[in-house]
Design a protein around this motif. Structure first.
Motif, PDB file in Angstrom:
ATOM      1  N   GLY A 289      26.412  -0.662   9.345  1.00 38.48           N
ATOM      2  CA  GLY A 289      25.862   0.102  10.062  1.00 38.48           C
ATOM      3  C   GLY A 289      24.785   1.664   9.387  1.00 38.48           C
ATOM      4  N   THR A 290      25.212   1.521   8.236  1.00 42.62           N
ATOM      5  CA  THR A 290      23.851   2.734   7.751  1.00 42.62           C
ATOM      6  C   THR A 290      22.722   1.943   7.270  1.00 42.62           C
ATOM      7  N   VAL A 291      21.329   2.409   8.329  1.00 40.77           N
ATOM      8  CA  VAL A 291      19.736   2.105   7.390  1.00 40.77           C
ATOM      9  C   VAL A 291      19.030   3.084   6.679  1.00 40.77           C
ATOM     10  N   PHE A 292      18.747   2.448   5.622  1.00 37.56           N
ATOM     11  CA  PHE A 292      17.364   2.593   4.967  1.00 37.56           C
ATOM     12  C   PHE A 292      16.764   1.805   4.617  1.00 37.56           C
ATOM     13  N   CYS A 293      15.700   2.853   3.940  1.00 37.61           N
ATOM     14  CA  CYS A 293      13.871   2.734   4.649  1.00 37.61           C
ATOM     15  C   CYS A 293      13.251   2.777   3.257  1.00 37.61           C
ATOM     16  N   VAL A 294      12.383   2.281   3.159  1.00 35.25           N
ATOM     17  CA  VAL A 294      11.158   2.740   1.927  1.00 35.25           C
ATOM     18  C   VAL A 294       9.898   2.698   2.727  1.00 35.25           C
ATOM     19  N   GLY A 295       8.884   3.045   1.855  1.00 32.77           N
ATOM     20  CA  GLY A 295       7.544   3.251   1.883  1.00 32.77           C
ATOM     21  C   GLY A 295       7.285   4.780   2.902  1.00 32.77           C
ATOM     22  N   LYS A 296       6.650   4.254   3.518  1.00 32.82           N
ATOM     23  CA  LYS A 296       5.409   5.413   4.930  1.00 32.82           C
ATOM     24  C   LYS A 296       6.449   6.166   5.691  1.00 32.82           C
ATOM     25  N   ASP A 297       6.759   7.950   4.484  1.00 31.83           N
ATOM     26  CA  ASP A 297       7.414   7.876   5.983  1.00 31.83           C
ATOM     27  C   ASP A 297       7.045   9.268   6.141  1.00 31.83           C
ATOM     28  N   ASP A 298       5.344   9.431   6.243  1.00 39.26           N
ATOM     29  CA  ASP A 298       5.131  10.972   6.126  1.00 39.26           C
ATOM     30  C   ASP A 298       4.734  11.492   8.070  1.00 39.26           C
ATOM     31  N   ASN A 299       4.665  10.271   8.573  1.00 40.17           N
ATOM     32  CA  ASN A 299       4.824  10.613  10.630  1.00 40.17           C
ATOM     33  C   ASN A 299       6.074  10.176  10.893  1.00 40.17           C
ATOM     34  N   GLN A 300       6.961  10.488   9.793  1.00 40.38           N
ATOM     35  CA  GLN A 300       8.888  10.611  10.230  1.00 40.38           C
ATOM     36  C   GLN A 300       9.225   9.277  10.854  1.00 40.38           C
ATOM     37  N   GLU A 301       8.360   8.710   9.400  1.00 37.57           N
ATOM     38  CA  GLU A 301       9.206   6.772  10.286  1.00 37.57           C
ATOM     39  C   GLU A 301      11.090   6.377  10.263  1.00 37.57           C
ATOM     40  N   HIS A 302      11.119   7.310   9.141  1.00 36.99           N
ATOM     41  CA  HIS A 302      12.697   6.809   8.910  1.00 36.99           C
ATOM     42  C   HIS A 302      13.752   7.847   9.435  1.00 36.99           C
ATOM     43  N   ASP A 303      12.786   8.601  10.159  1.00 40.15           N
ATOM     44  CA  ASP A 303      14.198  10.257  10.517  1.00 40.15           C
ATOM     45  C   ASP A 303      15.109   9.725  11.500  1.00 40.15           C
ATOM     46  N   ALA A 304      14.550   8.004  12.058  1.00 42.28           N
ATOM     47  CA  ALA A 304      15.497   7.903  12.655  1.00 42.28           C
ATOM     48  C   ALA A 304      17.220   7.523  12.952  1.00 42.28           C
ATOM     49  N   PHE A 305      16.949   7.328  11.275  1.00 41.41           N
ATOM     50  CA  PHE A 305      18.298   6.740  10.888  1.00 41.41           C
ATOM     51  C   PHE A 305      18.564   7.743   9.904  1.00 41.41           C
ATOM     52  N   ASP A 306      18.219   9.130   9.917  1.00 45.57           N
ATOM     53  CA  ASP A 306      19.024   9.592   9.040  1.00 45.57           C
ATOM     54  C   ASP A 306      20.574  10.590   9.566  1.00 45.57           C
TER      55      ASP A 306
ATOM     56  N   TRP B 270       0.923  -1.079  -0.154  1.00 48.40           N
ATOM     57  CA  TRP B 270      -0.195  -0.151   0.146  1.00 48.40           C
ATOM     58  C   TRP B 270       0.858   1.424   0.178  1.00 48.40           C
ATOM     59  N   ASN B 271       1.759   1.134   0.228  1.00 49.08           N
ATOM     60  CA  ASN B 271       2.291   2.516   0.811  1.00 49.08           C
ATOM     61  C   ASN B 271       4.297   1.872   0.303  1.00 49.08           C
ATOM     62  N   GLY B 272       4.482   0.806  -0.337  1.00 52.30           N
ATOM     63  CA  GLY B 272       5.306   1.837  -1.233  1.00 52.30           C
ATOM     64  C   GLY B 272       6.311   0.287  -0.261  1.00 52.30           C
ATOM     65  N   GLN B 273       5.774  -0.206   1.091  1.00 49.86           N
ATOM     66  CA  GLN B 273       6.824  -0.677   1.429  1.00 49.86           C
ATOM     67  C   GLN B 273       7.556  -1.854   1.387  1.00 49.86           C
ATOM     68  N   LEU B 274       7.245  -2.942   0.564  1.00 47.80           N
ATOM     69  CA  LEU B 274       8.168  -3.707   0.156  1.00 47.80           C
ATOM     70  C   LEU B 274       8.974  -2.847  -1.152  1.00 47.80           C
ATOM     71  N   GLY B 275       9.140  -2.218  -1.465  1.00 49.08           N
ATOM     72  CA  GLY B 275      10.499  -1.697  -1.825  1.00 49.08           C
ATOM     73  C   GLY B 275      10.586  -1.473  -3.413  1.00 49.08           C
ATOM     74  N   PHE B 276       9.840  -1.970  -3.836  1.00 47.43           N
ATOM     75  CA  PHE B 276       9.247  -2.420  -5.910  1.00 47.43           C
ATOM     76  C   PHE B 276       9.703  -0.871  -6.716  1.00 47.43           C
ATOM     77  N   ALA B 277      10.840  -1.562  -7.605  1.00 48.50           N
ATOM     78  CA  ALA B 277      11.389  -0.185  -8.255  1.00 48.50           C
ATOM     79  C   ALA B 277       9.967  -0.872  -9.136  1.00 48.50           C
ATOM     80  N   SER B 278      10.028   0.795 -10.259  1.00 48.25           N
ATOM     81  CA  SER B 278       9.153   0.506 -10.991  1.00 48.25           C
ATOM     82  C   SER B 278       9.156  -0.113 -11.929  1.00 48.25           C
ATOM     83  N   GLY B 279       8.306  -1.100 -13.248  1.00 47.73           N
ATOM     84  CA  GLY B 279       8.202  -1.881 -13.254  1.00 47.73           C
ATOM     85  C   GLY B 279       8.680  -3.092 -13.032  1.00 47.73           C
ATOM     86  N   GLN B 280       9.177  -3.354 -11.302  1.00 45.79           N
ATOM     87  CA  GLN B 280       9.284  -4.943 -11.047  1.00 45.79           C
ATOM     88  C   GLN B 280       7.691  -5.342 -10.026  1.00 45.79           C
TER      89      GLN B 280
END
Length: 266
Positions: A116-133, A62-72
């Motif tokens: 030790g670097t963290v990458f995130c995909v999917g929903k981020d409008d609630n700052q879900e990714h920000d902890a790892f920036d 629903w929110n791109g959480q699978l990380g599939f690129a366009s065409g996959q």
């Protein structure tokens, strides 16, 4: 997931990436993935880290959480159709080919690489990714619903961001990255609370009913040991936060506290 994936019983991951459709057996359906080294189950999706460091995900996207690129598997992030396993592409960096850990929330997925670097995909409008920036030396990560936390190699510092409606980060609302506490050795994010391991035992904060207390935590630092552990808290070796319950390992035995409306606490 559709019947071709979950079958009538528990799904099973088998070796042999790319060997075709799942094979139905007496215990359900076997999905072919090669040499899985780590696994994470989110609300409606699942991801695995393979031995080669690639991250594969399946389920709802629903929110791109699978990380599939366009065409996959899909180029429609909000498509409410279960997707078959595909390689996750983390948009900020391309594919994470040296991942060692993955964690899945409600609408987002985060993967940690060997450095030790963290990458995130999917929903981020609630700052879900920000902890790892900012920090780039994470040694462990955890995601649940709309909240993410991680521990850095430096000082065992806990960073969290996202939804803090129950005070599981600091205060209320949707928060950017917050430093919470140092000297942690493990962290686990639940739906409305966070638990962490320290040298003197576990501590949890957020919605107190999830770990056997009532109301908010009220102490000098806003943290408390799991209810009922007392001075023996340091004999607990692991703690895991769930939706509205918490489980821990003590003396080689598993114990659960909190809500039990679905039998989740045993």
């Amino acid at each position: 997931l559709p019947d071709r994936w979950h079958g009538r019983g528990p799904a099973r991951l088998a070796q042999g990436l790319g060997k075709g459709a799942c094979r139905r057996g007496s215990d359900g359906c076997s999905v072919a993935l090669d040499a899985v080294r780590a696994l994470a189950a989110g609300t409606d999706h699942t991801c695995a880290v393979l031995q080669n460091g690639a991250v594969w995900c399946w389920g709802y996207n629903w929110n791109g959480q699978l990380g599939f690129a366009s065409g996959q598997q899909t180029d429609k992030p909000n498509q409410g159709v279960a997707q078959e396993p595909g390689a996750a592409n983390f948009s900020k960096s391309g594919k994470v080919l040296d991942a060692v850990e993955v964690s899945a929330g409600l609408g987002h997925t985060c993967a940690r690489n060997a450095t030790g670097t963290v990458f995130c995909v999917g929903k981020d409008d609630n700052q879900e990714h920000d902890a790892f920036d900012v920090p780039t030396d994470f040694i462990q990560i955890s995601a649940s619903r709309k909240t993410s936390c991680g521990i850095t190699k430096t000082d065992g510092q806990i960073f969290c961001s996202g939804d803090s409606y129950a005070g599981q980060i600091a205060g209320n609302g949707f928060l950017k990255s917050q430093k919470l506490r140092n000297s942690a050795t493990a962290v686990s994010v639940g739906a409305s609370h966070v638990c962490a391991m320290f040298n003197n035992g576990p501590a949890c904060w957020g919605q107190g009913s999830s770990f056997g207390t009532t109301g908010r935590i009220d102490s000098a630092q806003g943290y408390t040991l799991l209810a009922g552990t007392g001075a023996g808290g340091n004999s607990i070796t692991r703690v895991e936060a769930g939706g509205s319950h918490t489980c821990y390992v003590k003396g080689g035995n598993a114990y659960c506290i909190g809500a039990n409306d679905s039998g989740q606490a045993g």
